[in-house]
Write a protein that holds these residues in place. Structure first.
Motif, PDB file in Angstrom:
ATOM      1  N   MET A   1       0.835  -0.983   0.054  1.00 34.72           N
ATOM      2  CA  MET A   1       0.213  -0.089  -0.007  1.00 34.72           C
ATOM      3  C   MET A   1       0.814   1.227  -0.165  1.00 34.72           C
ATOM      4  N   LYS A   2       0.693   2.156  -0.921  1.00 34.25           N
ATOM      5  CA  LYS A   2       1.521   3.510  -1.005  1.00 34.25           C
ATOM      6  C   LYS A   2       0.582   4.506  -0.506  1.00 34.25           C
ATOM      7  N   LYS A   3       1.147   5.215   0.527  1.00 31.61           N
ATOM      8  CA  LYS A   3       0.284   6.203   0.936  1.00 31.61           C
ATOM      9  C   LYS A   3       0.654   7.484   0.248  1.00 31.61           C
ATOM     10  N   VAL A   4      -0.586   8.541   0.194  1.00 32.25           N
ATOM     11  CA  VAL A   4      -0.472   9.724  -0.880  1.00 32.25           C
ATOM     12  C   VAL A   4      -0.979  10.658   0.120  1.00 32.25           C
ATOM     13  N   VAL A   5      -0.613  11.878   0.124  1.00 30.96           N
ATOM     14  CA  VAL A   5      -1.153  12.798   0.950  1.00 30.96           C
ATOM     15  C   VAL A   5      -1.462  13.936  -0.167  1.00 30.96           C
ATOM     16  N   SER A   6      -2.612  14.649   0.159  1.00 29.79           N
ATOM     17  CA  SER A   6      -2.824  15.633  -0.931  1.00 29.79           C
ATOM     18  C   SER A   6      -3.576  16.816  -0.346  1.00 29.79           C
ATOM     19  N   SER A   7      -3.031  17.942  -0.766  1.00 31.13           N
ATOM     20  CA  SER A   7      -3.720  19.019  -0.072  1.00 31.13           C
ATOM     21  C   SER A   7      -4.723  19.625  -1.276  1.00 31.13           C
ATOM     22  N   VAL A   8      -4.567  19.048  -2.448  1.00 35.97           N
ATOM     23  CA  VAL A   8      -5.422  19.555  -3.525  1.00 35.97           C
ATOM     24  C   VAL A   8      -6.849  18.513  -3.058  1.00 35.97           C
ATOM     25  N   PRO A   9      -7.965  19.491  -3.121  1.00 41.65           N
ATOM     26  CA  PRO A   9      -9.160  18.814  -2.290  1.00 41.65           C
ATOM     27  C   PRO A   9      -9.576  17.680  -3.340  1.00 41.65           C
TER      28      PRO A   9
ATOM     29  N   SER B   1      -8.774   8.667 -11.145  1.00 42.12           N
ATOM     30  CA  SER B   1      -8.915   7.489 -10.453  1.00 42.12           C
ATOM     31  C   SER B   1      -7.481   7.016 -10.065  1.00 42.12           C
ATOM     32  N   PHE B   2      -7.278   6.371  -8.942  1.00 39.28           N
ATOM     33  CA  PHE B   2      -6.062   5.968  -8.492  1.00 39.28           C
ATOM     34  C   PHE B   2      -6.077   4.631  -8.451  1.00 39.28           C
ATOM     35  N   PRO B   3      -4.649   4.024  -8.503  1.00 41.07           N
ATOM     36  CA  PRO B   3      -4.307   2.566  -8.243  1.00 41.07           C
ATOM     37  C   PRO B   3      -4.987   2.236  -7.083  1.00 41.07           C
ATOM     38  N   ASP B   4      -5.722   0.836  -7.198  1.00 42.01           N
ATOM     39  CA  ASP B   4      -6.126   0.504  -5.765  1.00 42.01           C
ATOM     40  C   ASP B   4      -5.150   0.192  -4.606  1.00 42.01           C
ATOM     41  N   ASP B   5      -3.882   0.096  -5.013  1.00 46.53           N
ATOM     42  CA  ASP B   5      -3.094   0.224  -3.699  1.00 46.53           C
ATOM     43  C   ASP B   5      -2.593   1.513  -3.336  1.00 46.53           C
ATOM     44  N   TRP B   6      -3.320   2.428  -3.529  1.00 44.26           N
ATOM     45  CA  TRP B   6      -3.027   3.591  -2.952  1.00 44.26           C
ATOM     46  C   TRP B   6      -3.854   4.217  -1.870  1.00 44.26           C
ATOM     47  N   GLU B   7      -3.237   4.518  -0.935  1.00 41.84           N
ATOM     48  CA  GLU B   7      -4.111   5.225   0.315  1.00 41.84           C
ATOM     49  C   GLU B   7      -4.013   6.745   0.322  1.00 41.84           C
ATOM     50  N   LEU B   8      -5.200   7.257  -0.074  1.00 44.63           N
ATOM     51  CA  LEU B   8      -5.234   8.605  -0.100  1.00 44.63           C
ATOM     52  C   LEU B   8      -5.570   9.365   1.125  1.00 44.63           C
ATOM     53  N   GLU B   9      -5.020  10.457   1.565  1.00 43.94           N
ATOM     54  CA  GLU B   9      -5.121  11.042   2.704  1.00 43.94           C
ATOM     55  C   GLU B   9      -5.348  12.707   2.409  1.00 43.94           C
ATOM     56  N   TYR B  10      -6.141  13.238   2.788  1.00 40.43           N
ATOM     57  CA  TYR B  10      -6.430  14.499   2.453  1.00 40.43           C
ATOM     58  C   TYR B  10      -6.283  15.532   3.340  1.00 40.43           C
ATOM     59  N   ILE B  11      -5.381  16.546   3.213  1.00 39.30           N
ATOM     60  CA  ILE B  11      -5.063  17.337   4.434  1.00 39.30           C
ATOM     61  C   ILE B  11      -5.630  18.886   3.714  1.00 39.30           C
ATOM     62  N   PRO B  12      -6.605  19.329   4.706  1.00 39.64           N
ATOM     63  CA  PRO B  12      -7.121  20.754   4.488  1.00 39.64           C
ATOM     64  C   PRO B  12      -6.229  21.957   4.478  1.00 39.64           C
ATOM     65  N   PHE B  13      -6.228  22.812   3.578  1.00 43.18           N
ATOM     66  CA  PHE B  13      -5.727  24.049   3.746  1.00 43.18           C
ATOM     67  C   PHE B  13      -6.487  25.021   4.302  1.00 43.18           C
ATOM     68  N   PRO B  14      -5.940  26.248   5.123  1.00 40.51           N
ATOM     69  CA  PRO B  14      -4.498  26.113   5.451  1.00 40.51           C
ATOM     70  C   PRO B  14      -4.048  25.083   6.348  1.00 40.51           C
ATOM     71  N   TYR B  15      -2.722  24.660   6.291  1.00 41.79           N
ATOM     72  CA  TYR B  15      -2.088  23.855   7.416  1.00 41.79           C
ATOM     73  C   TYR B  15      -0.815  24.219   7.545  1.00 41.79           C
ATOM     74  N   THR B  16      -0.081  23.737   8.794  1.00 44.62           N
ATOM     75  CA  THR B  16       1.031  24.246   9.291  1.00 44.62           C
ATOM     76  C   THR B  16       2.233  23.154   8.728  1.00 44.62           C
ATOM     77  N   ASP B  17       3.351  23.569   8.733  1.00 45.09           N
ATOM     78  CA  ASP B  17       4.491  22.585   8.510  1.00 45.09           C
ATOM     79  C   ASP B  17       4.324  21.332   9.467  1.00 45.09           C
ATOM     80  N   GLU B  18       3.920  21.523  10.708  1.00 46.08           N
ATOM     81  CA  GLU B  18       3.653  20.240  11.564  1.00 46.08           C
ATOM     82  C   GLU B  18       2.634  19.517  11.342  1.00 46.08           C
TER      83      GLU B  18
END
Length: 142
Positions: free
Chosen positions: A1-9, A19-36
């Protein structure tokens, strides 16, 4: 499983039926965000997708040892610390020429507006009225 982080909504991907490959785990991070926030979200992530206006600092890049690629949604990538990415061997990609059509249309629109003096006409009509403005423009030979 490949983890993908996206600030793109997520709705941007849905809108364009991405569409993304089945072995991708997408996590969306809302903007604005800090470095942390971004560092926390990218823990164990292989890929990071960001909007062209979202920052990816050297601190974020250095804190994400599993990162293999950063992809910027637009054509610009000036918000990503390219030197830090290069130092870690992480490619930074963008959507080259994605806005060519819009830029050409806008340039032509601005040329027409300049030719027809649209901003001046708009301002004059709003402040002095149509009849006065028309009289002045005819006197000027326009």
């Amino acid at each position: 499983m490949k983890k993908v982080v996206s600030s793109v909504p997520e709705q941007r991907f849905k809108k364009f039926q991405v569409s993304f490959p089945d072995d991708w785990e997408l996590e969306y991070i809302p903007f604005p965000y800090t470095d942390e926030d971004l560092i926390r979200a990218c823990k164990g992530a292989s890929y990071l997708f960001v909007m062209s206006t979202h920052t990816v600092s050297a601190r974020v890049i250095q804190s994400c040892p599993h990162l293999k690629m950063i992809h910027v949604e637009g054509v610009g990538f000036d918000k990503v610390d390219i030197a830090a990415a290069k130092e870690k061997g992480i490619p930074v990609c963008n959507n080259k020429a994605v806005n060519n059509g819009a830029v050409a249309e806008h340039a032509i629109g601005l040329m027409l507006a300049a030719l027809r003096r649209t901003p001046r006409c708009d301002r004059e009509i709003k402040t002095r009225g149509f009849a006065e403005t028309q009289k002045e423009f005819f006197a000027e030979g326009q």
